[in-house]
Design a protein around this motif. Structure first.
Motif, PDB file in Angstrom:
ATOM      1  N   ALA A  29       0.738  -1.454   0.065  1.00 50.04           N
ATOM      2  CA  ALA A  29       0.012   0.045   0.117  1.00 50.04           C
ATOM      3  C   ALA A  29       0.989   1.302   0.091  1.00 50.04           C
ATOM      4  CB  ALA A  29      -0.922   0.142   1.155  1.00 50.04           C
ATOM      5  N   ALA A  30       2.143   1.336   0.764  1.00 46.55           N
ATOM      6  CA  ALA A  30       3.099   2.213   0.793  1.00 46.55           C
ATOM      7  C   ALA A  30       3.548   2.460  -0.646  1.00 46.55           C
ATOM      8  CB  ALA A  30       3.811   2.133   1.832  1.00 46.55           C
ATOM      9  N   GLY A  31       3.845   1.357  -1.070  1.00 42.56           N
ATOM     10  CA  GLY A  31       4.415   1.362  -2.555  1.00 42.56           C
ATOM     11  C   GLY A  31       3.616   2.147  -3.470  1.00 42.56           C
ATOM     12  N   LYS A  32       2.174   1.597  -3.736  1.00 44.81           N
ATOM     13  CA  LYS A  32       1.516   2.207  -4.560  1.00 44.81           C
ATOM     14  C   LYS A  32       1.092   3.729  -4.335  1.00 44.81           C
ATOM     15  CE  LYS A  32      -1.973  -0.220  -5.756  1.00 44.81           C
ATOM     16  NZ  LYS A  32      -3.516  -0.946  -5.509  1.00 44.81           N
ATOM     17  N   ARG A  33       1.218   4.117  -2.826  1.00 49.46           N
ATOM     18  CA  ARG A  33       0.694   5.487  -2.642  1.00 49.46           C
ATOM     19  C   ARG A  33       2.208   6.248  -2.940  1.00 49.46           C
ATOM     20  NH1 ARG A  33      -1.635   7.494   3.207  1.00 49.46           N
ATOM     21  NH2 ARG A  33      -2.177   9.839   2.536  1.00 49.46           N
ATOM     22  N   LEU A  34       3.317   5.904  -2.483  1.00 49.02           N
ATOM     23  CA  LEU A  34       4.580   6.794  -3.144  1.00 49.02           C
ATOM     24  C   LEU A  34       4.586   6.751  -4.515  1.00 49.02           C
ATOM     25  CD1 LEU A  34       7.135   8.131  -2.046  1.00 49.02           C
ATOM     26  CD2 LEU A  34       8.190   6.019  -2.157  1.00 49.02           C
ATOM     27  N   TRP A  35       4.335   5.693  -5.177  1.00 46.25           N
ATOM     28  CA  TRP A  35       4.420   5.876  -6.794  1.00 46.25           C
ATOM     29  C   TRP A  35       3.577   6.831  -7.071  1.00 46.25           C
ATOM     30  CZ3 TRP A  35       7.920   2.561  -9.378  1.00 46.25           C
ATOM     31  CH2 TRP A  35       7.866   2.547 -10.504  1.00 46.25           C
ATOM     32  N   ALA A  36       2.479   6.694  -6.846  1.00 47.04           N
ATOM     33  CA  ALA A  36       1.357   7.819  -7.449  1.00 47.04           C
ATOM     34  C   ALA A  36       2.052   9.459  -6.910  1.00 47.04           C
ATOM     35  CB  ALA A  36       0.030   7.606  -6.619  1.00 47.04           C
ATOM     36  N   ALA A  37       2.440   9.498  -5.901  1.00 53.21           N
ATOM     37  CA  ALA A  37       3.088  10.809  -5.357  1.00 53.21           C
ATOM     38  C   ALA A  37       4.220  11.126  -6.081  1.00 53.21           C
ATOM     39  CB  ALA A  37       3.340  10.810  -3.748  1.00 53.21           C
ATOM     40  N   ALA A  38       5.149  10.242  -6.485  1.00 57.08           N
ATOM     41  CA  ALA A  38       6.389  10.378  -7.310  1.00 57.08           C
ATOM     42  C   ALA A  38       5.984  10.967  -8.790  1.00 57.08           C
ATOM     43  CB  ALA A  38       7.318   9.168  -7.193  1.00 57.08           C
ATOM     44  N   GLU A  39       5.067  10.292  -9.245  1.00 48.67           N
ATOM     45  CA  GLU A  39       4.662  10.520 -10.531  1.00 48.67           C
ATOM     46  C   GLU A  39       4.210  11.816 -10.662  1.00 48.67           C
ATOM     47  OE1 GLU A  39       3.252   6.486 -12.836  1.00 48.67           O
ATOM     48  OE2 GLU A  39       1.729   7.620 -11.537  1.00 48.67           O
ATOM     49  N   ASP A  40       3.186  12.492  -9.897  1.00 51.74           N
ATOM     50  CA  ASP A  40       2.563  13.626  -9.678  1.00 51.74           C
ATOM     51  C   ASP A  40       3.751  14.885  -9.470  1.00 51.74           C
ATOM     52  OD1 ASP A  40      -0.017  12.727 -10.096  1.00 51.74           O
ATOM     53  OD2 ASP A  40      -0.240  12.812  -7.890  1.00 51.74           O
TER      54      ASP A  40
END
Length: 301
Positions: free
Chosen positions: A283-294
């Motif tokens: 869950a942290a991986g998915k959330r951080l990935w989305a933040a990094a993309e943005d």
């Protein structure tokens, strides 16, 4: 002391390797050993004069290119030129990093400087080079973690550390973010059926120039702290072995994490390291990935 050493590195002839932060410390040792085994090594450095000086001491096929990971425009320019010149890249070692003490500092893009350099710049670079990595076949991405990731916490409501900033905590958060990124990258590469492999390593406590530089602004007291810290560390040549093993050992599966074996993973022979629960959390991986993309504007996988 026995175990895996640089002599175990297999023949690297015909491979193109990119090492960030390769003008000193862990990056220089990594670049030197890869070149010694026949790889064409790109020294991706912020200071090209220091990079050229380092390159003169490396026996092998090396080139120096300017890369400022704290400036996303510079990352894009570097990746575009590198991909044009090297359409197939076999190895990317995301080694560069900063350790800062003192007040909060920001990058050219307004990001907290630890996070910008240690994680976001490498996130963008990896995505921008993914086509070239894919073209190489079984290419590999190595992300450099730290034992500090084990006690760090990410606040997704304050990734830039604007509330209650502490430099040491910011560094730990950036290394936790780097570790989460490397593991999430592995998940996404597997799901996409990619031939590219994402692995991680950490150097334990190693004598590099990062910590002394971080304490420079504290004067005589800071220099004393830096000297005392050196007594607890291992030589940089040994500290680089986990990332060299991650980069070169044949058949390493995605998600593998290497580090020192002894004294709480601070030193000693190379072994499999332990991820913190937070680093392994999907869950942290998915959330951080989305933040990094943005934050970076780079989207892949």
């Amino acid at each position: 002391m026995t175990g895996w050493t640089a002599d175990h590195i297999p023949d690297q002839r015909g491979r193109v390797a990119v090492v960030t932060g390769a003008n000193s410390g862990l990056g220089l040792v990594t670049a030197t050993e890869l070149a010694r085994r026949g790889a064409r090594v790109v020294l991706a450095v912020r200071d090209t004069a220091a990079g050229e000086q380092a390159a003169r001491g490396i026996a092998g096929d090396v080139e120096v290119r300017e890369l400022d990971l704290a400036d996303l425009a510079a990352v894009r320019a570097f990746a575009a030129k590198l991909s044009a010149d090297h359409p197939a890249i076999d190895l990317l070692v995301n080694n560069a990093g900063v350790v800062l003490l003192g007040p909060r500092r920001v990058s050219a893009d307004g990001f907290e400087l630890h996070l910008a350099t240690n994680m976001l710049g490498h996130f963008a670079l990896t995505g921008l080079l993914l086509d070239a990595l894919t073209a190489a076949g079984p290419a590999r991405v190595v992300s450099l973690s730290s034992i500090t990731h084990k006690t760090a916490r990410l606040d997704f409501g304050d990734l830039m550390g604007e509330r209650g900033y502490r430099a040491t905590a910011a560094y730990g958060r950036s290394k936790l973010a780097t570790t989460i990124f490397g593991i999430e990258l592995d998940r996404r590469l597997r799901a996409a059926g990619s031939s590219v492999v994402s692995v991680l390593a950490h150097p334990g406590l190693t004598r590099t120039n990062l910590t002394p530089r971080a304490w420079e602004h504290r004067g005589r007291f800071g220099r004393l702290i830096a000297r005392l810290g050196l007594l607890a560390t291992q030589p940089v040549e040994r500290g680089a072995l986990p990332q060299l093993r991650a980069a070169t050992e044949p058949g390493v599966p995605g998600g593998r994490f290497f580090g020192p074996a002894r004294l709480g993973e601070t030193r000693g022979r190379v072994t499999e390291a332990r991820l913190s629960r937070r680093a392994a959390d999907p869950a942290a991986g998915k959330r951080l990935w989305a933040a990094a993309e943005d934050l970076t504007g780079v989207r892949y996988l």
